[in-house]
Design an enzyme around this catalytic site. Sequence first.
Site, PDB file in Angstrom:
ATOM      1  N   ASN A 165     103.681 -62.011  -2.648  1.00 62.23           N
ATOM      2  CA  ASN A 165     104.767 -61.051  -2.934  1.00 62.23           C
ATOM      3  C   ASN A 165     105.766 -60.932  -1.772  1.00 62.23           C
ATOM      4  OD1 ASN A 165     102.688 -59.838  -1.490  1.00 62.23           O
ATOM      5  ND2 ASN A 165     103.158 -57.804  -2.260  1.00 62.23           N
ATOM      6  N   GLU A 263      94.588 -55.708   4.171  1.00 60.86           N
ATOM      7  CA  GLU A 263      95.675 -54.953   3.538  1.00 60.86           C
ATOM      8  C   GLU A 263      95.588 -55.265   2.056  1.00 60.86           C
ATOM      9  OE1 GLU A 263      98.192 -53.615   1.945  1.00 60.86           O
ATOM     10  OE2 GLU A 263      99.831 -54.823   2.758  1.00 60.86           O
ATOM     11  N   CYS A 297     102.555 -53.946  -2.396  1.00 57.48           N
ATOM     12  CA  CYS A 297     101.318 -53.190  -2.184  1.00 57.48           C
ATOM     13  C   CYS A 297     101.613 -51.701  -2.075  1.00 57.48           C
ATOM     14  CB  CYS A 297     100.613 -53.688  -0.939  1.00 57.48           C
ATOM     15  SG  CYS A 297     101.699 -53.755   0.490  1.00 57.48           S
ATOM     16  N   GLU A 474      99.057 -52.973  10.785  1.00 55.50           N
ATOM     17  CA  GLU A 474     100.013 -54.006  11.184  1.00 55.50           C
ATOM     18  C   GLU A 474     101.332 -53.312  11.501  1.00 55.50           C
ATOM     19  OE1 GLU A 474      99.001 -56.662   7.550  1.00 55.50           O
ATOM     20  OE2 GLU A 474      99.449 -58.004   9.243  1.00 55.50           O
TER      21      GLU A 474
END
Length: 495
Positions: A165, A263, A297, A474
């Site tokens: 994505n 993640e 996400c 992150e």
Amino acid sequence: MTAHDIAQDYLKTGRLAALPDGHFIDGKTTQPSNRKMESFDPGRAEAFAEFSLGEETDMDLAIASAETAARHWRQVTPGERCRILNNVARLFRENADRLSVIEVVDSGKTLAEAQGDIQSSARLFEYYAGAADKLDGRSVNLGPAYTAFTVREPVGVTGHIIPWNYPTSTFARGVAPALAAGCSVVAKPAETTPFTALVMAELLCEAGVPAGLVNVVTGLGADIGARMARDPRIKQLTFTGSVSTGINVAQMAAPNVTRLTLELGGKSPLIAFSDADPEKVADGAYWAIFSNSGQICSAGSRLIMHKAIRDDVLAILGERAKSIRTAHGLTAPDMGAINSELHLSRIKAHVEAAKGRGAHLLTGGDVTVDADTGKGWFFQPTVIADLEPDDPAVQEEIFGPVLSVQNFDTEDEAIQLANGTEFGLIASVYTQDVSRAMRVASAMDCGQVSINDYWAGGLELPFGGNKKSGYGREKGWEGLDAYTKVKSITISNAS
Ligand code: NAD
């Protein structure tokens, strides 16, 4: 050539010039493999190129190359690392036109979205270039008998499993801090979006990143991704993708006690109280769920509204959703394609199941095509109203342009609904009451909260999830933690 020229050429010929084949190992592109896989343009549902399907031996070579390079790189001065990473940022910007068109054709997103991703990727390298010479330890006071301090050391070879994505910016958000910290990299892009990581690896070398420091192997997750996850030479594994694959990767990495950043997505809420401006809420919800066709996400896939503003918000949002033009990403649509036929079928199955349960669809609800060409993998912008907390459309990550709406009466109820899934990535709160905003922000079980905006913040802030959204952070300064290990050194001052 400008992005417009490259795009026009592609739209005419169906081909992109000079796409890398082979893997990128030890500073060069390898011979293309005999085992190939087709890469599809989701906006046309047609194959436009082939790429090499990596085998275990390719991954083995890449890790060996990264291991050698890491030994050299940790000796390079922080100032020199900083200079090279700034060069990378510059080269990404200089090559933004080409990179962004490749990204559109490979992923299905719009050109504007891809251009934004390339700029963020450049910014990530700039940000971490600035960190490379500031990774200090601290001095610790143990009294006169000792001198004590800490140092941050690079972890060594790092593995990066990248989703489809955000292929460029997910690559950059792992690779930039890893290099800044003195680590080397082996990256595996998703099988539906292999090309930009290869081009970026070439640019990294051109910018002065030594051969072997960044390697990219393309191919299937189950083959080479798993090979990477099991390899004891990988000291940190950064994975972005689905919960089930993340759990699998964690299990494969566990016997080596490999460090992990996971993640894994979300089902993030936008909570709107009765004092919020319905126009602003509708605008926030629109971008939160329809950006990148909802394949994010941190998409705002649940709109949780006070009953007093529900009708006003849904009237505005429904009209805007109905007017969205979905088309090939190179033709300036409002919304691009869904990344793969498989993923389109998953979205459709979620929505069909909701319809089967008698869901109230305000708009959308089906697959569609680019109206100009009659081709492509698209899903209509979809809003499902008035769902119960236990409805699968509320609980499951659909990862598409499908918004689930929930309603509430009280602040406690809003908090309960917002926290009521197994995910905990982001949340946003719309209210004019600062105290309420802070109470709700503090009650959210997630990694980041925006107030009166959906995606407030930037890459300078840490990003990551709670619960099944994963762990580790992150971006931001905290993004360096995964790539460094702290060592304490104590000197006896006794004579
Ligand atoms: P996935 O988790 O299977 O793939 C993500 C990455 O993991 C890809 O690079 C893939 O090649 C790799 N991979 C797959 N199997 C592997 C294995 N056994 N070992 C090591 N690596 C492996 O995701 P998907 O099937 O492409 O998408 C499914 C769902 O994942 C989506 O519906 C969405 O919910 C979620 N997703 C989340 C994100 C995110 O940003 N968190 C991104 C993509 C997909």
